[in-house]
Enzyme design. Structure first.
Site, PDB file in Angstrom:
ATOM      1  N   GLY A 184       5.535  12.062  -3.682  1.00 46.40           N
ATOM      2  CA  GLY A 184       4.084  12.250  -3.835  1.00 46.40           C
ATOM      3  C   GLY A 184       3.565  13.255  -2.811  1.00 46.40           C
TER       4      GLY A 184
ATOM      5  N   GLN B  15       1.804  -6.281  -3.417  1.00 43.72           N
ATOM      6  CA  GLN B  15       2.391  -6.490  -2.096  1.00 43.72           C
ATOM      7  C   GLN B  15       3.760  -5.772  -2.025  1.00 43.72           C
ATOM      8  OE1 GLN B  15       1.013  -9.706  -3.646  1.00 43.72           O
ATOM      9  NE2 GLN B  15      -0.812  -8.650  -2.967  1.00 43.72           N
TER      10      GLN B  15
ATOM     11  N   ALA C 159      -4.220  -7.853  -3.749  1.00 48.58           N
ATOM     12  CA  ALA C 159      -3.744  -6.491  -3.985  1.00 48.58           C
ATOM     13  C   ALA C 159      -4.909  -5.522  -4.101  1.00 48.58           C
ATOM     14  CB  ALA C 159      -2.921  -6.454  -5.267  1.00 48.58           C
ATOM     15  N   GLY C 160      -4.654  -4.295  -3.739  1.00 49.84           N
ATOM     16  CA  GLY C 160      -5.609  -3.215  -3.961  1.00 49.84           C
ATOM     17  C   GLY C 160      -4.814  -1.994  -4.343  1.00 49.84           C
ATOM     18  N   HIS C 161      -4.866  -1.633  -5.604  1.00 46.83           N
ATOM     19  CA  HIS C 161      -4.069  -0.509  -6.101  1.00 46.83           C
ATOM     20  C   HIS C 161      -5.008   0.631  -6.488  1.00 46.83           C
ATOM     21  CE1 HIS C 161      -0.575  -3.438  -7.229  1.00 46.83           C
ATOM     22  NE2 HIS C 161      -0.889  -3.459  -5.956  1.00 46.83           N
TER      23      HIS C 161
ATOM     24  N   ASP D  31       2.665  14.651   1.938  1.00 44.93           N
ATOM     25  CA  ASP D  31       1.656  15.627   2.379  1.00 44.93           C
ATOM     26  C   ASP D  31       0.997  15.239   3.699  1.00 44.93           C
ATOM     27  OD1 ASP D  31       0.777  13.583   0.401  1.00 44.93           O
ATOM     28  OD2 ASP D  31      -1.238  14.268   0.921  1.00 44.93           O
TER      29      ASP D  31
ATOM     30  N   THR E  91      -9.735  -4.997   1.820  1.00 40.55           N
ATOM     31  CA  THR E  91     -10.568  -5.534   2.895  1.00 40.55           C
ATOM     32  C   THR E  91     -11.180  -4.448   3.772  1.00 40.55           C
ATOM     33  OG1 THR E  91      -8.614  -5.720   4.297  1.00 40.55           O
ATOM     34  CG2 THR E  91      -9.233  -7.680   3.045  1.00 40.55           C
TER      35      THR E  91
ATOM     36  N   LYS F 137       1.818   2.050  -5.149  1.00 38.49           N
ATOM     37  CA  LYS F 137       2.356   1.472  -6.397  1.00 38.49           C
ATOM     38  C   LYS F 137       1.415   1.753  -7.576  1.00 38.49           C
ATOM     39  CE  LYS F 137       2.398  -2.558  -4.384  1.00 38.49           C
ATOM     40  NZ  LYS F 137       2.105  -2.169  -2.985  1.00 38.49           N
TER      41      LYS F 137
ATOM     42  N   ASP G 169       0.809  -1.219   0.000  1.00 36.80           N
ATOM     43  CA  ASP G 169       0.000   0.000   0.000  1.00 36.80           C
ATOM     44  C   ASP G 169       0.841   1.269   0.000  1.00 36.80           C
ATOM     45  OD1 ASP G 169      -2.246  -1.670   0.123  1.00 36.80           O
ATOM     46  OD2 ASP G 169      -2.109  -1.774   2.305  1.00 36.80           O
ATOM     47  N   GLU G 170       1.983   1.205  -0.643  1.00 34.76           N
ATOM     48  CA  GLU G 170       2.872   2.367  -0.694  1.00 34.76           C
ATOM     49  C   GLU G 170       2.403   3.395  -1.720  1.00 34.76           C
ATOM     50  OE1 GLU G 170       3.861  -0.783  -1.197  1.00 34.76           O
ATOM     51  OE2 GLU G 170       5.391  -1.311   0.323  1.00 34.76           O
TER      52      GLU G 170
HETATM   53  P1  GDP Z   1      -0.737   0.281  -3.546  1.00 35.30           P
HETATM   54  O1  GDP Z   1      -1.367  -0.966  -3.063  1.00 35.30           O
HETATM   55  O2  GDP Z   1       0.744   0.312  -3.318  1.00 35.30           O
HETATM   56  O3  GDP Z   1      -1.094   0.627  -4.966  1.00 35.30           O
HETATM   57  O4  GDP Z   1      -1.335   1.453  -2.644  1.00 35.30           O
HETATM   58  P2  GDP Z   1      -2.885   1.654  -2.227  1.00 35.30           P
HETATM   59  O5  GDP Z   1      -3.606   2.176  -3.385  1.00 35.30           O
HETATM   60  O6  GDP Z   1      -3.397   0.453  -1.542  1.00 35.30           O
HETATM   61  O7  GDP Z   1      -2.742   2.749  -1.093  1.00 35.30           O
HETATM   62  C1  GDP Z   1      -2.148   3.987  -1.336  1.00 35.30           C
HETATM   63  C2  GDP Z   1      -3.173   5.103  -1.042  1.00 35.30           C
HETATM   64  O8  GDP Z   1      -2.514   6.346  -0.989  1.00 35.30           O
HETATM   65  C3  GDP Z   1      -4.207   5.252  -2.134  1.00 35.30           C
HETATM   66  O9  GDP Z   1      -5.417   5.659  -1.537  1.00 35.30           O
HETATM   67  C4  GDP Z   1      -3.648   6.359  -3.021  1.00 35.30           C
HETATM   68  O10 GDP Z   1      -4.650   7.073  -3.726  1.00 35.30           O
HETATM   69  C5  GDP Z   1      -3.002   7.227  -1.994  1.00 35.30           C
HETATM   70  N1  GDP Z   1      -1.811   7.977  -2.444  1.00 35.30           N
HETATM   71  C6  GDP Z   1      -0.810   7.576  -3.255  1.00 35.30           C
HETATM   72  N2  GDP Z   1       0.148   8.526  -3.330  1.00 35.30           N
HETATM   73  C7  GDP Z   1      -0.248   9.528  -2.519  1.00 35.30           C
HETATM   74  C8  GDP Z   1       0.338  10.767  -2.126  1.00 35.30           C
HETATM   75  O11 GDP Z   1       1.431  11.146  -2.518  1.00 35.30           O
HETATM   76  N3  GDP Z   1      -0.390  11.532  -1.229  1.00 35.30           N
HETATM   77  C9  GDP Z   1      -1.604  11.154  -0.752  1.00 35.30           C
HETATM   78  N4  GDP Z   1      -2.217  11.950   0.112  1.00 35.30           N
HETATM   79  N5  GDP Z   1      -2.174   9.994  -1.109  1.00 35.30           N
HETATM   80  C10 GDP Z   1      -1.498   9.172  -1.952  1.00 35.30           C
HETATM   81  P1  IMO Z   2      -0.961  -4.222  -2.262  1.00 32.63           P
HETATM   82  O1  IMO Z   2      -0.562  -4.766  -3.602  1.00 32.63           O
HETATM   83  C1  IMO Z   2      -0.904  -4.777   2.057  1.00 32.63           C
HETATM   84  C2  IMO Z   2      -1.010  -8.900   3.532  1.00 32.63           C
HETATM   85  C3  IMO Z   2      -2.240  -9.365   4.272  1.00 32.63           C
HETATM   86  C4  IMO Z   2      -1.620 -10.379   5.213  1.00 32.63           C
HETATM   87  C5  IMO Z   2      -0.533 -11.019   4.358  1.00 32.63           C
HETATM   88  C6  IMO Z   2      -0.941 -12.324   3.700  1.00 32.63           C
HETATM   89  O2  IMO Z   2      -2.234  -3.468  -2.263  1.00 32.63           O
HETATM   90  O3  IMO Z   2       0.172  -3.502  -1.614  1.00 32.63           O
HETATM   91  P2  IMO Z   2      -2.557 -12.950   1.686  1.00 32.63           P
HETATM   92  O4  IMO Z   2      -4.018 -12.703   1.489  1.00 32.63           O
HETATM   93  O5  IMO Z   2      -1.681 -12.360   0.640  1.00 32.63           O
HETATM   94  O6  IMO Z   2      -2.241 -14.391   1.929  1.00 32.63           O
HETATM   95  O7  IMO Z   2      -2.214 -12.183   3.065  1.00 32.63           O
HETATM   96  O8  IMO Z   2      -0.227 -10.067   3.345  1.00 32.63           O
HETATM   97  N1  IMO Z   2      -1.266  -8.335   2.197  1.00 32.63           N
HETATM   98  C7  IMO Z   2      -1.180  -7.035   1.900  1.00 32.63           C
HETATM   99  N2  IMO Z   2      -0.947  -5.971   2.689  1.00 32.63           N
HETATM  100  N3  IMO Z   2      -1.064  -4.601   0.729  1.00 32.63           N
HETATM  101  C8  IMO Z   2      -1.273  -5.670  -0.071  1.00 32.63           C
HETATM  102  O9  IMO Z   2      -1.306  -5.561  -1.426  1.00 32.63           O
HETATM  103  C9  IMO Z   2      -1.390  -6.947   0.509  1.00 32.63           C
HETATM  104  N4  IMO Z   2      -1.608  -8.182   0.011  1.00 32.63           N
HETATM  105  C10 IMO Z   2      -1.520  -9.017   1.050  1.00 32.63           C
HETATM  106  O10 IMO Z   2      -2.854  -8.306   4.965  1.00 32.63           O
HETATM  107  O11 IMO Z   2      -0.971  -9.712   6.279  1.00 32.63           O
HETATM  108 MG    MG Z   3      -2.893  -1.598  -1.785  1.00 29.38          MG
END
Ligand code: GDP
Ligand code: IMO
Ligand code: MG
Length: 428
Positions: A413, A224, A39-41, A333, A301, A16, A13-14
């Protein structure tokens, strides 16, 4: 032309998805190489539309960019089809999608087992997403998996399913007291998906190889992250695949000699979902600030993410394991308004200072962060687009992260939107 790998440097959840989307216009193919719909991007396009992608690579939102689901991904066909339908309803054309014949399928018994095993583990549970990821990869390694190509051969599909359910139904029923899964119902359901998926199924290894020969640019998008890697992460509190850069080759068929750039996405602080060690985790008002201002709730989730300060030991480790060439530091930010912004520079483990990732998990569980405190800033930085526009303390924070993490910070960002970035060095 090159293949570029984009990975997460922490526990997921960085951001990506945002960074992949940002690069979408400059690349020809975006490939998912591991993981599944755990994953949730999140991507916010310039018109302010927000998309949550689970299986589709984030390049799907860029017209002209070909999204690819590589051989290393585990595919839940029902989820994939509903994601495609959801995008079509919103006017996004995803018909360019290619799915590897060799990707493994997530089957109903994988989802069932993921859930019952977690329940059985009780307080030792991993906190999985419950999507069947671990059991699907388990069957792949045990050579009991069912692949995308098996959807094209109904006879083989049924035979493989009968074989695997002979064992799994015993386990579900006798060990976990669950209802056995009916072969006929699954065959009917999955062969229905087969009809719809058929046009997308392809020899993606060959297509990507030829694309690289033809000077196309291929971006391999990790799901991940480094510390969730089954080999290099905080085992057993990890996912069941290899999100690290090495996994990109295995999960796509793109050879290592083609990769000339590895972009690591790191949050300006740290979050983690699920169980497992997290040395810089906060349980105070600062943690609440990160949770609330950062909107740290899982895309998949909806769970609250655990929040803590930036951990430079983790970033250094990610730089080394992945061969990082560029960091993108997201969500700077979110730190606005904090009086101090500590960075963890090393750990104290059983009375001793440790500067690198400890050798054993037991030691990592005992790690206490050693912080360097940097002064914070109050200004809203979401409109900043150049380094010079950032408040001095925000600049110093990024410079210190760069010094400690072992690779240059190329972009920062300052908001979720595609253009909400401070670019220090062009990424491509
Ligand atoms: P991913 O799984 O690595 O793609 O990351 P996620 O989408 O799960 O979580 C990142 C969250 O941070 C999302 O809600 C993005 O819209 C948000 N996001 C990404 N970059 C920035 C940023 O620079 N600033 C802010 N405020 N939000 C960001
Ligand atoms: P993105 O791509 C954050 C975590 C789960 C759990 C462990 C194992 O959005 O960064 P799994 O269902 O893969 O067997 O769960 O990994 N996990 C994540 N945490 N971001 C994710 O994906 C994740 N995908 C799995 O919470 O701790
Ligand atoms: Mg994510």
């Amino acid at each position: 032309m090159p293949a570029i790998v984009l990975i997460g440097a922490q526990w997921g959840d960085e951001g990506k998805g945002k960074v992949t989307d940002l690069l979408g216009e400059r690349v020809d193919y975006v490939v998912r190489y591991q993981g599944g719909n755990n994953a949730g991007h999140t991507v916010v396009t310039p018109d302010g539309q927000k998309y949550a992608l689970h299986l589709l690579p984030s390049g799907v939102l860029t017209p002209g960019c070909v999204p690819v689901i590589g051989n290393g991904v585990v595919v839940d066909p029902k989820v994939l089809l509903s994601e495609l339908d959801g995008l079509a309803e919103r006017g996004v054309d995803a018909t360019r999608l290619l799915i590897s014949t060799d990707a493994h399928l997530i089957m109903p018994h994988h989802r069932a087992l993921d859930r019952v095993v977690e329940r059985y583990l009780g307080s030792s549970r991993i906190g999985t997403t419950g999507r069947g990821i671990g059991p699907a990869y388990g069957d792949k390694i045990a050579r009991m998996g069912i692949r995308v190509q098996d959807l094209l051969d109904p006879g083989i599909f049924r035979k493989k399913l009968e074989l695997v359910l002979r064992e799994k139904n015993q386990i579900l029923f006798k060990v976990y007291n669950r209802k056995p899964i009916d072969v006929d119902a699954v065959v009917e359901e999955y062969l229905g998906y087969a009809e719809r998926l058929r046009p997308y199924i392809a020899d993606t290894r060959l297509i990507l190889g030829k694309a690289l020969e033809a000077d196309k640019t291929v971006l391999l998008e990790g799901a991940q992250a480094t510390l969730l890697d089954v080999d290099h992460g905080t085992y057993p509190f990890v996912t069941s695949s290899n999100p690290t850069a090495g996994g990109a080759c295995v999960g796509s068929g793109v050879p290592p000699t083609r990769i000339n750039q590895v972009i690591a996405v790191a949050k300006a602080y740290t979050t983690r979902v699920g169980s497992g060690p997290f040395p810089t985790e906060l349980f105070d008002a600062n943690g609440q600030h990160l949770l609330k201002v950062g909107g740290e709730y899982g895309t998949t989730t909806g769970r609250e993410r655990r929040c803590g300060w930036f951990d430079a030991v983790v970033a250094r480790y990610a730089a080394r394991v992945n061969g990082v060439t560029d960091f993108v530091v997201t969500k700077l930010d979110v730190l606005s308004g904090l009086e101090k912004v500590p960075i963890c520079v090393a750990y104290e483990i059983d009375g001793e200072r440790v500067d690198e990732m400890p050798m054993t998990q037991t030691a990592f569980h005992h790690a206490k962060p050693i912080y360097e405190e940097l002064p914070g800033w109050d200004e809203d930085i979401s409109k900043c687009r150049t380094e010079a526009e950032l408040p001095e303390n925000a600049r110093r924070y990024i410079e210190r992260i760069e010094e400690l993490s072992g690779a240059r910070v190329s972009a920062v960002g300052v908001g979720p939107g595609r253009d909400e970035n401070v670019v220090r060095h062009p990424l491509l």
